[in-house]
Design a protein around this motif. Structure first.
Motif, mmCIF file in Angstrom:
data_model
loop_
_atom_site.group_PDB
_atom_site.id
_atom_site.type_symbol
_atom_site.label_atom_id
_atom_site.label_comp_id
_atom_site.label_asym_id
_atom_site.label_seq_id
_atom_site.Cartn_x
_atom_site.Cartn_y
_atom_site.Cartn_z
ATOM 1 N N GLU A 159 0.904 -1.173 -0.001
ATOM 2 C CA GLU A 159 0.068 -0.097 -0.007
ATOM 3 C C GLU A 159 0.895 1.103 -0.044
ATOM 4 N N ALA A 160 1.930 1.186 0.891
ATOM 5 C CA ALA A 160 2.664 2.342 0.896
ATOM 6 C C ALA A 160 3.270 2.598 -0.565
ATOM 7 N N ALA A 161 4.063 1.438 -1.053
ATOM 8 C CA ALA A 161 4.703 1.620 -2.373
ATOM 9 C C ALA A 161 3.836 2.364 -3.526
ATOM 10 N N GLN A 162 2.645 1.819 -3.545
ATOM 11 C CA GLN A 162 1.661 2.088 -4.490
ATOM 12 C C GLN A 162 1.110 3.726 -4.222
ATOM 13 N N ARG A 163 1.058 3.786 -2.835
ATOM 14 C CA ARG A 163 0.853 5.255 -2.573
ATOM 15 C C ARG A 163 1.761 6.202 -3.036
ATOM 16 N N ALA A 164 3.013 6.276 -2.765
ATOM 17 C CA ALA A 164 4.152 6.898 -3.170
ATOM 18 C C ALA A 164 4.493 7.163 -4.433
ATOM 19 N N GLY A 165 4.090 5.985 -5.283
ATOM 20 C CA GLY A 165 4.149 5.845 -6.563
ATOM 21 C C GLY A 165 3.115 6.856 -7.168
ATOM 22 N N ARG A 166 1.860 6.755 -6.614
ATOM 23 C CA ARG A 166 0.735 7.449 -7.298
ATOM 24 C C ARG A 166 0.869 9.018 -6.865
ATOM 25 N N LEU A 167 1.371 9.322 -5.803
ATOM 26 C CA LEU A 167 1.641 10.575 -5.336
ATOM 27 C C LEU A 167 2.613 11.462 -6.291
ATOM 28 N N GLY A 168 3.767 10.774 -6.355
ATOM 29 C CA GLY A 168 4.762 11.375 -6.970
ATOM 30 C C GLY A 168 5.497 12.230 -5.967
ATOM 31 N N THR A 169 6.816 12.551 -6.374
ATOM 32 C CA THR A 169 7.922 12.929 -5.579
ATOM 33 C C THR A 169 7.522 14.540 -5.232
ATOM 34 N N ASP A 170 6.825 15.115 -5.930
ATOM 35 C CA ASP A 170 6.271 16.694 -5.521
ATOM 36 C C ASP A 170 5.380 16.616 -4.543
ATOM 37 N N SER A 171 4.661 15.493 -4.261
ATOM 38 C CA SER A 171 3.826 15.556 -3.168
ATOM 39 C C SER A 171 4.080 15.432 -1.795
ATOM 40 N N PRO A 172 3.720 16.382 -0.596
ATOM 41 C CA PRO A 172 4.149 16.366 0.503
ATOM 42 C C PRO A 172 3.928 15.100 1.362
ATOM 43 N N GLU A 173 3.168 14.267 0.817
ATOM 44 C CA GLU A 173 2.828 12.936 1.414
ATOM 45 C C GLU A 173 3.577 11.988 0.833
ATOM 46 N N TYR A 174 4.245 12.234 -0.319
ATOM 47 C CA TYR A 174 5.283 11.277 -0.850
ATOM 48 C C TYR A 174 6.266 10.602 0.483
ATOM 49 N N GLU A 175 6.882 11.364 1.101
ATOM 50 C CA GLU A 175 7.744 11.123 2.233
ATOM 51 C C GLU A 175 7.080 10.459 3.122
ATOM 52 N N VAL A 176 5.798 10.549 3.617
ATOM 53 C CA VAL A 176 5.090 9.747 4.727
ATOM 54 C C VAL A 176 4.921 8.457 4.220
ATOM 55 N N ALA A 177 4.591 8.237 2.782
ATOM 56 C CA ALA A 177 4.486 7.104 2.444
ATOM 57 C C ALA A 177 5.621 6.048 2.392
ATOM 58 N N LEU A 178 6.820 6.816 2.149
ATOM 59 C CA LEU A 178 7.951 6.109 2.303
ATOM 60 C C LEU A 178 8.270 5.594 3.475
ATOM 61 N N ASP A 179 8.070 6.655 4.470
ATOM 62 C CA ASP A 179 8.456 6.077 6.110
ATOM 63 C C ASP A 179 7.617 5.054 6.408
ATOM 64 N N THR A 180 6.494 4.916 5.926
ATOM 65 C CA THR A 180 5.609 3.688 6.248
ATOM 66 C C THR A 180 6.422 2.460 5.500
ATOM 67 N N LEU A 181 6.731 2.578 4.396
ATOM 68 C CA LEU A 181 7.666 1.535 3.552
ATOM 69 C C LEU A 181 8.723 0.946 4.239
ATOM 70 N N PHE A 182 9.307 2.078 4.612
ATOM 71 C CA PHE A 182 10.915 1.591 4.985
ATOM 72 C C PHE A 182 10.572 0.891 6.625
ATOM 73 N N GLY A 183 9.591 1.375 7.130
ATOM 74 C CA GLY A 183 9.749 0.885 8.545
ATOM 75 C C GLY A 183 9.138 -0.712 8.663
ATOM 76 N N ALA A 184 8.422 -0.978 7.645
ATOM 77 C CA ALA A 184 8.020 -2.310 7.393
ATOM 78 C C ALA A 184 8.974 -3.144 7.053
ATOM 79 N N LEU A 185 9.749 -2.489 5.874
ATOM 80 C CA LEU A 185 11.186 -3.290 5.499
ATOM 81 C C LEU A 185 12.112 -3.296 6.650
ATOM 82 N N GLU A 186 12.162 -2.509 7.296
ATOM 83 C CA GLU A 186 13.314 -2.735 8.647
ATOM 84 C C GLU A 186 12.719 -3.771 9.581
ATOM 85 N N SER A 187 11.312 -3.657 9.758
ATOM 86 C CA SER A 187 10.853 -4.708 10.763
ATOM 87 C C SER A 187 11.158 -6.052 10.187
ATOM 88 N N LEU A 188 11.012 -6.424 8.960
ATOM 89 C CA LEU A 188 11.121 -7.711 8.277
ATOM 90 C C LEU A 188 12.597 -7.914 8.070
#
Length: 301
Positions: A159-188
Motif C-alpha cells: 500500500e505504501a509503495a503504491q501510494r508513493a508511486g501514485r503521489l509522485g515526488t512533488d507531493s508532501p505526502e510522498y515521504e510519509v508513504a516512504l516512511d511507512t514502507l521503510f518501517g515495514a522493510l526494517e521490521s522484516l
C-alpha cells in the motif's frame, strides 16, 4: 459556459478491488459438500498476478502436482475489468449473471463444473489444511499470530509503495508513504537476523509468511520501484538481508520456477496509469539470474 475537465482515459483493465462473492471452502469430510479428493478440483492461475503467484508457490511447496491440476491463464486478462474470458463459463455456472469480472485466481470443482472459491486467502488455507502432506507445514498453529503480523507488514509495503508511486515526488505526502514502507522493510529485515526463514520454531521450513514476503518483494522490485525516485529505491536495496533472502528463495524451484518476469511486466504496463520514475533504472535483484534449475525441494515433516 464552463468547460468540463476531460476524463483521463481508463486503463485497458483495472485490478479487482472488491471482495469476491464466491467464497466456498474445502471441508474435512463428505458432509461438507466440498471435501478433499484427488483430481476433483482445479486451480486457474495467471502467474503475473501476485495472488496467483502465491498460490502457485504454495501448490509446489506442498507437492500437489499429481493431486490438484493447474490451468495457466494468459498473463494479461483478455476481457474488461481484469476478466479472463476462459473463466466466464465457470463464473456464469456458479453465479447467474455474475456481476463482477471473471477474475483469477479460481479453485473450481470438476464434479459440479462450478467455482468453489475465488478468494486467494481461503484457497491458500485450504491447500495447506486439506491437501498438504508431503511439504512443509505452512500454517502451523503456534506461528499463526506471527504469520498474521508478517502479512500486515507486507500489506503496508504494497500500500505504501503504491501510494508513493501514485503521489509522485512533488507531493508532501510522498515521504510519509516512504516512511511507512521503510518501517515495514526494517521490521522484516530484523526478523531475518541469524535465520534463513522468517519464523522461529518451524524446523527451518518455510511458512506462509515466507511465501507472502517473497511475492511481496518480487512485486516491490518488478513493479512498484518503477514509480519511485532513485534515492528511494537505493534505500530499499540497502535492506541486504531481505534481498539476499529473496534471491535464496528464488533459487528454489518451488519459488523461482513460477516467476514470469515478462508476464509481470506486460501485466504492469497494461494496467498502469502512472508515470515511470528514475527508480525504474535501479534494478534491485537480477531475478532471471537468481533462478536456478534443479530438483524440487521437499521438506521432511
Amino acid at each position: 459556459m464552463t468547460a468540463t475537465p476531460a476524463t483521463p482515459p481508463a486503463a485497458p483493465w483495472a485490478p479487482r478491488t472488491a471482495e469476491p462473492s464466491l467464497r466456498g471452502r474445502i471441508g474435512g469430510d463428505a458432509r461438507s459438500g466440498h471435501y478433499a479428493v484427488a483430481h476433483r478440483y482445479r486451480l486457474h492461475l495467471s502467474l503475473s498476478c501476485p495472488d496467483c503467484l502465491r498460490i502457485a508457490v504454495t501448490h509446489s511447496l506442498l507437492n500437489l502436482g499429481e493431486t490438484l491440476p493447474v490451468t495457466l491463464l494468459p498473463t494479461v486478462p483478455d476481457g474488461p475489468h481484469g476478466e479472463h474470458s476462459a473463466l466466464r463459463p465457470l463464473y456464469e455456472a456458479s453465479s447467474h449473471q455474475h456481476p463482477g469480472p471473471a477474475a483469477a485466481p479460481v479453485l473450481s470443482d470438476g464434479w459440479t463444473g462450478r467455482i468453489v472459491s475465488a478468494h486467494a486467502p481461503d484457497i491458500l488455507r485450504d491447500l495447506a489444511d486439506r491437501f498438504g502432506g508431503e511439504g512443509p507445514e505452512l500454517y502451523p498453529c503456534h506461528a499463526r499470530h506471527d504469520i498474521g503480523v508478517v502479512e500486515g507488514l507486507c500489506e503496508d509495503i504494497n500500500e505504501a509503495a503504491q501510494r508513493a508511486g501514485r503521489l509522485g515526488t512533488d507531493s508532501p505526502e510522498y515521504e510519509v508513504a516512504l516512511d511507512t514502507l521503510f518501517g515495514a522493510l526494517e521490521s522484516l529485515e530484523r526478523r531475518l537476523a541469524g535465520r534463513d526463514h522468517l519464523l522461529e520454531g518451524t524446523h527451518d521450513e518455510p511458512t506462509f509468511a515466507d511465501v507472502r514476503l517473497w511475492t511481496t518483494l518480487v512485486q516491490l522490485d518488478t513493479v512498484h520501484r518503477c514509480h519511485l525516485d532513485a534515492a528511494a529505491v537505493h534505500r530499499i536495496a540497502d535492506h541486504r538481508r531481505l534481498w539476499s533472502y529473496a534471491r535464496r528463495l528464488a533459487a528454489l524451484p518451488a519459488f523461482g520456477s513460477h516467476l514470469d518476469l515478462e508476464g509481470i511486466a506486460r501485466r504492469h504496463h497494461a494496467r498502469c496509469r502512472g508515470h515511470e520514475a528514475a527508480g525504474a533504472a535501479v534494478q534491485i535483484v537480477d531475478w532471471a539470474a537468481a533462478r536456478r534449475p534443479g530438483p524440487v525441494t521437499l521438506w521432511p515433516r
